[in-house]
Write a protein that holds these residues in place. Structure first.
Motif, PDB file in Angstrom:
ATOM      1  N   LEU A 181      46.541  44.249  36.628  1.00  0.00           N
ATOM      2  CA  LEU A 181      45.591  43.213  37.078  1.00  0.00           C
ATOM      3  C   LEU A 181      45.138  42.288  35.941  1.00  0.00           C
ATOM      4  O   LEU A 181      44.394  41.345  36.171  1.00  0.00           O
ATOM      5  N   LYS A 182      45.620  42.571  34.736  1.00  0.00           N
ATOM      6  CA  LYS A 182      45.180  41.757  33.579  1.00  0.00           C
ATOM      7  C   LYS A 182      45.509  40.288  33.787  1.00  0.00           C
ATOM      8  O   LYS A 182      46.614  39.944  34.171  1.00  0.00           O
TER       9      LYS A 182
ATOM     10  N   GLU B 177      37.225  40.559  36.566  1.00  0.00           N
ATOM     11  CA  GLU B 177      38.040  41.556  35.846  1.00  0.00           C
ATOM     12  C   GLU B 177      37.200  42.708  35.303  1.00  0.00           C
ATOM     13  O   GLU B 177      36.956  42.816  34.098  1.00  0.00           O
TER      14      GLU B 177
ATOM     15  N   SER C 267      44.507  38.386  36.130  1.00  0.00           N
ATOM     16  CA  SER C 267      44.536  37.990  37.546  1.00  0.00           C
ATOM     17  C   SER C 267      43.165  37.513  38.035  1.00  0.00           C
ATOM     18  O   SER C 267      43.051  36.931  39.103  1.00  0.00           O
TER      19      SER C 267
ATOM     20  N   LYS D 125      37.080  46.142  31.808  1.00  0.00           N
ATOM     21  CA  LYS D 125      38.510  45.809  31.782  1.00  0.00           C
ATOM     22  C   LYS D 125      39.168  46.306  33.055  1.00  0.00           C
ATOM     23  O   LYS D 125      38.556  47.083  33.810  1.00  0.00           O
ATOM     24  N   VAL D 126      40.390  45.853  33.274  1.00  0.00           N
ATOM     25  CA  VAL D 126      41.117  46.264  34.483  1.00  0.00           C
ATOM     26  C   VAL D 126      42.432  46.927  34.078  1.00  0.00           C
ATOM     27  O   VAL D 126      42.885  46.767  32.946  1.00  0.00           O
TER      28      VAL D 126
ATOM     29  N   THR E  86      36.390  47.082  36.165  1.00  0.00           N
ATOM     30  CA  THR E  86      36.760  48.257  36.955  1.00  0.00           C
ATOM     31  C   THR E  86      35.484  49.042  37.262  1.00  0.00           C
ATOM     32  O   THR E  86      34.650  49.234  36.375  1.00  0.00           O
TER      33      THR E  86
ATOM     34  N   THR F 229      40.999  39.454  39.039  1.00  0.00           N
ATOM     35  CA  THR F 229      40.627  40.399  40.100  1.00  0.00           C
ATOM     36  C   THR F 229      40.178  41.726  39.511  1.00  0.00           C
ATOM     37  O   THR F 229      40.760  42.183  38.521  1.00  0.00           O
ATOM     38  N   GLY F 230      39.181  42.317  40.122  1.00  0.00           N
ATOM     39  CA  GLY F 230      38.695  43.610  39.648  1.00  0.00           C
ATOM     40  C   GLY F 230      39.362  44.781  40.357  1.00  0.00           C
ATOM     41  O   GLY F 230      40.270  44.604  41.169  1.00  0.00           O
TER      42      GLY F 230
END
Ligand code: UDP
Length: 254
Positions: free
Chosen positions: A54-55, A112, A57, A49-50, A114, A59-60
């Motif tokens: 950033l949820k 997405e 998006s 999860k991020v 981390t 993107t990590g």
């Protein structure tokens, strides 16, 4: 005769570097990095999860935490957990480590997820933040290779190597990779983070007891590049080149 440092090093020598990979059994990436007497354990852990910003998006994110064990230092350092808060130095260092690694990773390719980087100093003798960055980069690559092998990543999001080194002016001499004793007497103290393309990611330079000139700055940056190049070679000995996508696709090197 040429002047040498306490440990017989020349002014432009770095300390002995040893990077031990797969140091711990649980983390996706784990490394013990030793730079002289400084020893740091760096791990990379993947979380599915991020952070909230950033949820959605695509993107990590990569973030880092740093800590020193109580007896990593000459005088016992109280644990953050006992003090109930993280001190300013720790915050500064962990943000530096996170920024350094994010700067060479395409977070869109990561998706997405981390990646948590944990740098724990088990013995401190100067240069713990720079050793953390150099070691964490190797742990990060190991974690990414693992994700690729599991089919969680299509391609390698890491574009360049990152390493870091300290430089300083001690008793009017410019020196590379300061140990604690040198660091504690330094007139100027600098930490440089670089890519293997010879670009700078971050330069932290402080005139501790005296200011420094542009000329001295250039000389220090020149030495920093020399040090970082040695570290890139050490990293590459372990992780190979960054174009490892096809190795995994072919079921090659694990
Ligand atoms: N140090 C220490 N206790 C502390 C902070 C630092 O003994 O609470 C020592 C340790 O050897 C460290 C050195 O001082 O490596 C230099 O500290 P600095 O804050 O400059 O960071 P570093 O050079 O480790 O990145």
């Amino acid at each position: 005769m040429e002047k040498l440092r306490k440990d017989e090093r020349k002014f432009d020598d770095i300390r002995n570097v040893k990077i031990t990979n797969n140091y711990l059994m649980h983390a996706e990436g784990s490394v013990l990095i030793e730079m002289g007497d400084t020893k740091v354990i760096c791990t990379a852990s993947i979380e599915d999860k991020v952070p909230p910003f950033l949820k959605g998006s695509g993107t990590g994110w990569i973030t880092a935490e740093y800590g020193m064990l109580p007896r990593s230092t000459e005088v016992r350092k109280i644990r953050d957990s006992s003090r109930g808060k993280v001190d300013g130095r720790t915050q500064e260092i962990q943000r530096l480590i996170g920024r350094a690694l994010r700067s060479v990773v395409d977070l869109k390719i990561l998706g997405e997820k981390t990646i948590w980087i944990d740098c724990d100093v088990i013995q401190a003798d100067g240069g713990t933040r720079t050793a953390s960055i150099t070691g964490a980069f190797v742990a990060l690559i190991e974690a990414i290779k693992k994700m690729q092998r599991k089919g969680q990543l299509k391609s390698n999001p890491v574009k360049n190597f990152v390493s870091a080194i300290s430089i300083g002016i001690v008793h009017d001499d410019i020196m590379l990779d300061l140990c604690y004793e040198e660091d504690s007497q330094a007139q100027v103290d600098m930490n440089v983070v670089m890519t293997d393309k010879g670009e700078f990611i971050e330069i932290q330079g402080t005139g501790e007891t005296s200011p420094f000139t542009n000329r001295e700055l250039q000389d220090m940056l020149f030495l920093a590049e020399k040090g970082c190049k040695i570290l890139f070679r050490k990293q590459e000995e372990i992780i190979g080149q960054l174009n490892f996508d096809h190795e995994d696709a072919k079921g090659g090197k694990k």
